[in-house]
Design an enzyme around this catalytic site. Structure first.
Site, PDB file in Angstrom:
ATOM      1  N   LYS A 172       0.830  -1.199   0.000  1.00 31.23           N
ATOM      2  CA  LYS A 172       0.000   0.000   0.000  1.00 31.23           C
ATOM      3  C   LYS A 172       0.878   1.268   0.000  1.00 31.23           C
ATOM      4  CE  LYS A 172      -3.770  -2.398   2.429  1.00 31.23           C
ATOM      5  NZ  LYS A 172      -4.744  -2.303   3.554  1.00 31.23           N
ATOM      6  N   TYR A 182     -12.777  -2.431  -2.278  1.00 34.13           N
ATOM      7  CA  TYR A 182     -13.232  -2.375  -0.883  1.00 34.13           C
ATOM      8  C   TYR A 182     -14.761  -2.357  -0.788  1.00 34.13           C
ATOM      9  CZ  TYR A 182      -8.413  -1.722   0.714  1.00 34.13           C
ATOM     10  OH  TYR A 182      -7.082  -1.894   1.007  1.00 34.13           O
ATOM     11  N   ARG A 202       2.483  -7.068   9.187  1.00 34.56           N
ATOM     12  CA  ARG A 202       1.759  -6.003   9.892  1.00 34.56           C
ATOM     13  C   ARG A 202       2.222  -5.891  11.338  1.00 34.56           C
ATOM     14  NH1 ARG A 202      -4.096  -7.601   7.216  1.00 34.56           N
ATOM     15  NH2 ARG A 202      -3.961  -6.236   5.375  1.00 34.56           N
ATOM     16  N   ASN A 205      -1.785  -0.456   7.247  1.00 37.34           N
ATOM     17  CA  ASN A 205      -1.229  -1.775   7.605  1.00 37.34           C
ATOM     18  C   ASN A 205      -0.354  -2.357   6.498  1.00 37.34           C
ATOM     19  OD1 ASN A 205      -3.247  -2.424   5.853  1.00 37.34           O
ATOM     20  ND2 ASN A 205      -4.523  -3.527   7.334  1.00 37.34           N
ATOM     21  N   HIS A 213      -1.853  -5.382   1.336  1.00 36.31           N
ATOM     22  CA  HIS A 213      -3.120  -6.081   1.073  1.00 36.31           C
ATOM     23  C   HIS A 213      -2.799  -7.467   0.547  1.00 36.31           C
ATOM     24  CE1 HIS A 213      -6.985  -7.266  -0.589  1.00 36.31           C
ATOM     25  NE2 HIS A 213      -6.304  -7.665  -1.644  1.00 36.31           N
ATOM     26  N   GLU A 221      -9.162 -10.029  -8.093  1.00 35.54           N
ATOM     27  CA  GLU A 221      -8.227  -8.926  -7.855  1.00 35.54           C
ATOM     28  C   GLU A 221      -7.107  -8.912  -8.895  1.00 35.54           C
ATOM     29  OE1 GLU A 221      -7.286  -9.437  -3.681  1.00 35.54           O
ATOM     30  OE2 GLU A 221      -9.308  -8.786  -3.111  1.00 35.54           O
TER      31      GLU A 221
HETATM   32  N1  UDP Z   1      -9.657  -1.226   7.645  1.00 36.78           N
HETATM   33  C1  UDP Z   1      -9.724  -0.162   8.549  1.00 36.78           C
HETATM   34  N2  UDP Z   1     -10.502  -0.313   9.680  1.00 36.78           N
HETATM   35  C2  UDP Z   1     -11.178  -1.471   9.959  1.00 36.78           C
HETATM   36  C3  UDP Z   1     -11.101  -2.538   9.033  1.00 36.78           C
HETATM   37  C4  UDP Z   1     -10.331  -2.376   7.897  1.00 36.78           C
HETATM   38  O1  UDP Z   1      -9.132   0.881   8.322  1.00 36.78           O
HETATM   39  O2  UDP Z   1     -11.843  -1.553  11.001  1.00 36.78           O
HETATM   40  C5  UDP Z   1      -8.835  -1.074   6.420  1.00 36.78           C
HETATM   41  C6  UDP Z   1      -7.466  -1.732   6.529  1.00 36.78           C
HETATM   42  O3  UDP Z   1      -6.528  -0.964   5.785  1.00 36.78           O
HETATM   43  C7  UDP Z   1      -7.707  -3.074   5.877  1.00 36.78           C
HETATM   44  C8  UDP Z   1      -8.684  -2.702   4.754  1.00 36.78           C
HETATM   45  O4  UDP Z   1      -9.515  -1.707   5.339  1.00 36.78           O
HETATM   46  O5  UDP Z   1      -6.515  -3.670   5.389  1.00 36.78           O
HETATM   47  C9  UDP Z   1      -9.521  -3.854   4.228  1.00 36.78           C
HETATM   48  O6  UDP Z   1     -10.199  -4.471   5.294  1.00 36.78           O
HETATM   49  P1  UDP Z   1     -10.364  -6.049   5.372  1.00 36.78           P
HETATM   50  O7  UDP Z   1     -11.383  -6.314   6.434  1.00 36.78           O
HETATM   51  O8  UDP Z   1     -10.602  -6.606   4.015  1.00 36.78           O
HETATM   52  O9  UDP Z   1      -8.948  -6.516   5.972  1.00 36.78           O
HETATM   53  P2  UDP Z   1      -7.699  -7.240   5.275  1.00 36.78           P
HETATM   54  O10 UDP Z   1      -8.249  -8.258   4.316  1.00 36.78           O
HETATM   55  O11 UDP Z   1      -6.873  -6.165   4.590  1.00 36.78           O
HETATM   56  O12 UDP Z   1      -6.942  -7.869   6.410  1.00 36.78           O
HETATM   57 MG    MG Z   2      -9.633  -8.013   2.821  1.00 37.09          MG
END
Ligand code: UDP
Ligand code: MG
Length: 134
Positions: A9, A49, A102, A112, A115, A126
């Protein structure tokens, strides 16, 4: 053999962590089979997203992921999706174990670093979204 999609990211790229992140997948024994620098468009971000569209932070999330250059990769290997998710760690850096990407490099959401696709189906969508049909 399975394929997954990984994105370093914007803050990961800005902090110079592309090599560090990709090296962890290579060190594990997975292969990087596609690699590109790029920018995520607002349209791609909203699609990527879409599962978070109802969240209060959705707008900020789209702004964040489109804010600068990203590095995108296809990573391949046996159970690549689950191996990469394990190496990436929990979504919230506060809950991500030390030793994960992370857990080692991030302190707070949404920043974080990386992705990674959460299923082979997401990976296929994707890869097509960011690398196009091939
Ligand atoms: N995110 C956030 N707050 C939350 C959950 C997610 O800012 O409470 C952001 C974070 O950058 C995360 C992204 O949204 O990586 C996508 O969320 P997802 O639940 O898909 O998590 P991931 O698959 O990235 O672990
Ligand atoms: Mg995700």
């Amino acid at each position: 053999m399975e394929r997954t999609f990984v994105m370093v990211k914007p803050e990961g790229v800005a902090r110079g962590l592309i090599g560090e992140v990709l090296a962890r997948f290579e060190r594990k024994g997975l292969k990087i089979t596609r690699l590109a620098m790029g920018r995520v468009t607002t349209e791609q971000a909203e699609e990527h997203y879409a599962h978070l569209r109802e969240k209060p932070f959705f707008g900020e999330l789209v702004e964040y992921i489109t804010s600068g250059p990203v590095a995108m990769a296809v990573v391949e290997g046996p159970d690549a999706v689950r191996h990469v998710r394990n190496l990436v760690g929990a979504t919230n850096p506060l809950e991500a174990a030390p030793g994960t990407i992370r857990g080692d490099f991030a302190v707070e959401l949404p920043y974080n670093i990386v992705h990674a696709s959460d299923s082979p189906e997401s990976a296929a969508a994707e890869i097509e979204r960011f690398f196009g049909r091939s």
